[in-house]
Each structure stands twice: as C-alpha cells, then as structure tokens.
Design an enzyme around this catalytic site. Structure first.
Site, PDB file in Angstrom:
ATOM      1  CE1 TYR A 171      -2.864  -3.219   0.968  1.00 26.11           C
ATOM      2  CE2 TYR A 171      -4.384  -1.412   0.602  1.00 26.11           C
ATOM      3  CZ  TYR A 171      -4.128  -2.758   0.693  1.00 26.11           C
ATOM      4  OH  TYR A 171      -5.138  -3.661   0.509  1.00 26.11           O
ATOM      5  CE  LYS A 204       1.319 -16.877   0.958  1.00 33.21           C
ATOM      6  NZ  LYS A 204       0.940 -18.315   0.740  1.00 33.21           N
ATOM      7  CG  ASP A 230      -2.096 -19.939   2.129  1.00 36.52           C
ATOM      8  OD1 ASP A 230      -1.307 -19.112   2.627  1.00 36.52           O
ATOM      9  OD2 ASP A 230      -1.750 -21.070   1.773  1.00 36.52           O
ATOM     10  CG  ASP A 245      -7.688  -4.614   2.092  1.00 40.22           C
ATOM     11  OD1 ASP A 245      -8.860  -4.541   2.499  1.00 40.22           O
ATOM     12  OD2 ASP A 245      -7.302  -4.034   1.070  1.00 40.22           O
TER      13      ASP A 245
END
Ligand code: NAD
Length: 385
Positions: free
Chosen positions: A144, A214, A248, A272
């Site tokens: 971002y 991640k 995930d 987000d």
C-alpha cells in the site's frame, strides 16, 4: 447507570465528522442522531459532542477543488478523534485513495476491526456465535506504500535492469513486459502494530494474538513480521499467548474453527483481505465497524468500512450499522463506555427483533429506512444502568 460513573462537570468534546459521499449522506446524519440520543440517555446532557463538519472526498472536491483539504487534516489533528462516512475513490489522477491518504497523513498505523456476530443476522456459518475476533491490520506499509511502476515505463525498465545486472536476479519471467511493485515492511512499523494488538489482548483479557503472514514465501518481509512479533511478545508481553498462521491457512481455519482465534495482527494486504472475509462470516461489510488509530499521538479516525454504494445513494435505504458500531468504538475510545454500550445494545436488539434495513431483511417489503432504523435503535437503548 451508577453514580460513580457520572461526570463531575459538563464535558463537551468536539468531533470533526466527514459525511462522506454516496450513502454517506444517508447514514451519517442518522449516526449523529443516535450518538446524541445515547449521550442524553446515559449522561443527561453532562457529556456531549459538538459535531464539526469537515470535508473530504467528492463533496470536498466539488466545493474546494481538493479531495482532502488541509483544513480537514488540521481539524483531525487538533481534535484527535474524528469519524467518517465512505468516500469516493478518485478515478484517474488526484489521490490513489482518499482513505489511504488520510491514514498516511495522520500516521494512523493500526486499522482495528472488531468482528462479532449479532443474533438475528444471517450467516453462512453453521454456528456464527463463536465468532469474536478483533483484527489489527498494519495501515502504513506493505504494497500500500504505492511504490510501483507500470510495465514498459522507463522506471520499470531501469529497475528491471538494476535487478538483473547489479543484483543478480534471474527469476523475472518476462522482463520486457513486467510491471514492478515494492513491498516495504519495517521492524518499527511491524512492532508498533503488533504491540497495539498485544496490549489490547492483555488489557481486555483476550485468549491469544495470532500473527497472520505469508512468511513461508516472503521470508524477509512477512517472515520477519512473524519473528519480530514473537520477539516483541517475549520481551514486552510474556503473559499473552502468541501463535502464527500462514494467511491462506487462516482463511480456511477461521471459517472452520472461528473460536480458535481472538486478536489478529496482520500486515496491510493480508489484513485487508482478512477483515472483509471475517466480516462476511457475520453479515457483511454493512455491519462491520472500523477505526484507524495511532496509539502514540492518540489520533483516531473511526469509519464505515463499506464504500459509497452509489446505486443506493440518496434513497434513504442504506444500512447505517457499520457507522453506528464505529461510533460506539469512538465513544469507548473517549471513555464514554455507557453510551457506547447503549448504542451497541440498541442495535443488537433491533437486529435480534428483525427490525432491519433492506440488505438484512428476510422480507424486503418490511425493511426499515435508514432513519427508521436509527429511530428503532434509539427506542431500544436501555436508559437505566
Ligand atoms: P460498496 O461497499 O460501496 O458497495 C458494494 C455493495 O455493497 C453495494 O452495491 C450495496 O449492495 C452493498 N452495501 C455497501 N454498504 C452498504 C450499506 N451501508 N447498506 C446497504 N448495502 C450496502 O463498494 P463498491 O461499489 O466497490 O465501491 C463504491 C465506491 O466506494 C468506490 O468509489 C470505492 O472506491 C469506494 N469505497 C470507499 C470505501 C471507504 O470510504 N472506506 C471503502 C470501499 C469502497
């Protein structure tokens, strides 16, 4: 209400508010009305908000030529606490997003999104009653930061050449047509966000903080976020249980076993996705509240988490719940807990009784208007505590 919690003298807090675009015009006046009614019911005029309208978004652009006027930022800085409706994202030029610009200008590094189920709201889960999480999303870093260049641009070519020739990168599959984005993620930025989550868990007696990352793929950014989190917790909050899960896997685990998760700390992009994913489990973004906070400067902007829903704008039918619950968070932040509870209680009662707007109504012909819903919330606030 007990005598010990009554303010000793009259307190008036000035709160800048941004009406917002689209359905902002429908929901924001209703929010102000409900908050005023809660304050009156709980404190009998001894605690009040002086509402100060400031402009941002399309309405600001039409009136001043700026999407985010300096006076608006000044008012938010001066009064510390502000609340906003949804804002149109400018298309082509101007700000990438007014919301992102506001968060960056005030360095509101923590996006805080409580996610809980209210009885009466339809959910895709078999048992939504176990959903009770608070997401702390990092708000100022990650992809971002807006450091990116389009494919074919001189900057993309220059960066590509630098990566290949000077950094020895061999894994850019199609160098000629690649766009590039940079993902900055710092120790300070990660730690201040994770610290806010740990402190919240510690102060409220929450069961755990889960770091969602991640790091298996992005080892030096997201992997570092995870490690910095564990190290920080060991140093500063040894009593808070900390765990981590890959993003995930979190999407699946939170759906199958939502009761396993309490406070969530995540980098910007994961946060987000996660925020809207969790909101969908308990009724969607129409009722999900949010706040953007800097815990050091004490600046905070509370906000509706949905967009401007242009198709519904001006029809008086939009659901004001997201903004109402954000206002309850704001009252809590101000230390006006009884009024916060009154708003939440009134809203929860309406949802339980099926007094709802079109988006939540089983029978659309019986749906309440935006202002009708606001009145119902006011009527169902218990005035005595
Ligand atoms: P949106 O959230 O505005 O609307 C998507 C759909 O969700 C709507 O069509 C409507 O059916 C439903 N919906 C949303 N809020 C609702 C409410 N309060 N009551 C009832 N139904 C509701 O998303 P979008 O259509 O993708 O975006 C429209 C505009 O809003 C864009 O300019 C976008 O950039 C902006 N936006 C702003 C914010 C923000 O200010 N925080 C957030 C998201 C999108």
């Amino acid at each position: 209400m007990t005598a010990t919690t009554q303010p000793t003298s009259s307190e008036v807090v000035t709160v800048p508010f941004i009406t917002g675009d689209g359905i902002g015009l429908d929901i924001t006046p209703v929010m102000c009305e409900v908050v005023d009614a809660a304050l009156e019911a709980c404190y009998g005029g001894r605690r009040r908000i002086a509402w100060l309208e400031v402009l941002a978004g399309e309405r600001a652009y039409d009136a001043t030529g700026s999407w985010l006027p300096e006076e608006t930022l000044e008012a938010c800085r001066a009064h510390r606490v502000a609340i906003k409706g949804p804002l149109t994202t400018p298309v082509g030029g101007g700000f990438r997003s007014v919301n992102v610009a506001l968060r960056l200008a005030l360095d509101l590094y923590a996006c805080v999104r409580p996610v809980r189920w209210f009885e009466g709201v339809r959910s895709p889960l078999l048992d939504p009653s176990t959903v009770d999480m608070v997401v702390f999303r990092e708000n100022t870093e990650d992809v971002y930061a807006g450091i990116e260049w389009p494919a074919g641009s001189p900057e993309a070519k220059k960066l590509c050449a630098f990566l290949i020739d000077e950094m020895g990168v061999t894994s850019i599959r199609f160098p000629q047509t690649s766009a590039f984005g940079i993902k900055p993620m710092s120790q300070q930025g990660s730690e201040r966000l994770i610290r806010a989550a740990l402190r919240y868990a510690s102060d409220t007696g929450r069961a755990s903080v889960t770091l969602v990352h991640k790091g298996n793929i992005q080892k030096y950014t997201e992997g570092a976020f995870r490690q910095w989190g564990y190290d920080l917790a060991a140093r500063e909050f040894p009593d808070v249980q900390v765990k981590d899960v890959i993003a995930d896997a979190f999407l699946q685990a939170s759906l199958r076993h939502p009761g396993d998760f309490s406070v969530i700390a995540a980098p910007n992009l994961n946060g987000d996705y996660i925020s809207d994913h969790l909101a969908a489990m308990v009724g969607g973004i129409g009722i999900a509240p949010g706040a953007n906070i800097n815990y050091e400067t004490d600046h905070a902007v509370f906000e509706a988490t949905h967009g401007t829903a242009p198709r519904h704008a001006g029809l008086g039918e939009a659901n004001p719940s997201s903004l109402l619950l954000s206002a309850a968070m704001m009252l809590e932040h101000l230390g006006w807990t009884q009024a916060a509870d009154a708003v939440t209680r009134g809203l929860a009662t309406c949802l339980r009784l099926g007094l709802v707007t079109y988006d939540l109504a089983a029978d659309p012909s019986a749906a309440l208007s935006t202002s009708g819903f606001g009145q119902a919330v006011i009527e169902h606030m218990a005035t005595q505590e």
